[in-house]
Design a protein around this motif. Structure first.
Motif, mmCIF file in Angstrom:
data_model
loop_
_atom_site.group_PDB
_atom_site.id
_atom_site.type_symbol
_atom_site.label_atom_id
_atom_site.label_comp_id
_atom_site.label_asym_id
_atom_site.label_seq_id
_atom_site.Cartn_x
_atom_site.Cartn_y
_atom_site.Cartn_z
ATOM 1 N N PHE A 105 43.423 36.319 34.200
ATOM 2 C CA PHE A 105 43.293 37.024 35.649
ATOM 3 C C PHE A 105 43.257 38.369 35.868
ATOM 4 C CE2 PHE A 105 44.344 32.707 36.417
ATOM 5 C CZ PHE A 105 44.343 32.579 37.686
ATOM 6 N N GLU B 36 40.157 40.231 37.642
ATOM 7 C CA GLU B 36 40.441 41.168 38.655
ATOM 8 C C GLU B 36 39.994 42.571 38.293
ATOM 9 O OE1 GLU B 36 43.070 41.424 41.566
ATOM 10 O OE2 GLU B 36 42.312 39.334 41.742
ATOM 11 N N ARG B 37 40.033 43.133 37.189
ATOM 12 C CA ARG B 37 39.384 44.352 36.757
ATOM 13 C C ARG B 37 37.972 44.527 36.628
ATOM 14 N NH1 ARG B 37 41.970 44.490 32.362
ATOM 15 N NH2 ARG B 37 40.162 44.133 30.969
ATOM 16 N N PRO C 90 38.320 41.045 43.200
ATOM 17 C CA PRO C 90 39.520 40.456 43.792
ATOM 18 C C PRO C 90 39.364 38.886 43.678
ATOM 19 C CG PRO C 90 38.861 42.293 45.087
ATOM 20 C CD PRO C 90 37.871 42.025 44.250
ATOM 21 N N ILE C 91 40.297 38.113 43.308
ATOM 22 C CA ILE C 91 40.286 36.620 43.342
ATOM 23 C C ILE C 91 40.482 36.064 44.587
ATOM 24 C CG2 ILE C 91 40.913 34.550 42.389
ATOM 25 C CD1 ILE C 91 41.440 36.206 39.703
ATOM 26 N N VAL D 207 48.220 37.653 42.164
ATOM 27 C CA VAL D 207 47.016 38.566 42.595
ATOM 28 C C VAL D 207 46.772 38.340 43.975
ATOM 29 C CG1 VAL D 207 46.286 38.763 40.295
ATOM 30 C CG2 VAL D 207 45.081 36.929 41.830
#
Length: 247
Positions: A73, A77-78, A82-83, A127
């Protein structure tokens, strides 16, 4: 490639349901991250979608390992973005008489079908909560609601996953995170099921009556439908089966 609507991360995504969901959400404009133990097994799908100008990435992950899931995750994200959508699709469908069900088999079924779902769901929540949005999908089965003969290990794991999904939905719904549990009360029209039917009954794929198995594309459409729902009319649990299925 056009601008992505967001990122959909699909964990435990193999060549049947996972691939179908990847195709549906990629065609809907999402960047798809398909995740399984060996990412190389999804290369054909990656090539297929990229040839259409769609955005897809493949990651290797053991969803039973907390550190692996947390790293997955964080990396997505990085590196990707954005999930917004998370699917947990891993399972451990095993049919074994009770007295032949070892401690190791029982634990492995729970670990993959339930515990891994907790890890993935928790990290998706971590997240999504700060952004105040997201959709989390869990793939269920007939065993999620009925413990059948020979399915002590699998059904207990699937019951647990369903309970997890319910608890998450009640906690996260008011925070604008939609949690969906899809019960697939059917055989899935896939190569694995075709081989199982041939081994058990000697039935060739060409002999299977039309629409007696649920197509993976129909499952993907159900997930797409649920994701598109307005928050004043969210579905938590949806069951799918062919018209001819006995239930």
């Amino acid at each position: 490639m056009g601008e992505s609507r967001g990122v959909a991360i699909l964990v435990g995504a193999g060549d049947a349901i996972g691939a179908a969901v990847a195709r549906r959400f990629a065609s809907g404009g999402y960047t798809v991250c398909i995740c399984r133990r060996d990412a190389a097994k999804s290369q054909v799908l990656v090539d297929e979608l990229r040839a259409k100008g769609q955005s897809i990435h493949a990651f290797s992950v053991d969803a039973r390992q907390e550190a692996d899931v947390q790293k997955l995750f964080a990396d997505v994200e990085r590196e990707i973005g954005p999930i917004d959508i998370c699917l947990f699709n891993a399972g451990s469908n095993v049919n074994m008489p009770l007295l032949e069900t070892t401690e190791k088999l029982f634990f492995k079924a729970w670990e993959l079908a339930c515990y891994a779902g907790f890890l993935v769901g928790r990290e998706a929540t971590r997240v999504m909560l700060p952004r105040g949005r997201g959709t989390i999908f869990f793939t269920g089965a007939t065993a999620s609601i009925r413990g059948g003969k020979g399915f002590a290990a699998f059904s207990s794991a699937k019951f647990g996953l369903r309970a997890l999904a319910q608890a998450m939905a009640r906690e996260l719904g008011p925070k604008n995170i939609h949690v969906v549990h899809l019960v697939i009360d059917a055989g899935v029209d896939s190569e694995a099921i075709h081989q199982r039917m041939k081994a058990a009954k000697g039935i060739e794929a060409s002999e299977i009556p039309p629409d007696s198995l649920t197509k993976t594309s129909s499952i993907a459409e159900a997930y797409w439908f649920a994701h598109q729902q307005s928050r004043d009319g969210w579905t938590h649990e949806l069951d799918l089966r062919p018209a001819v299925e006995k239930w």
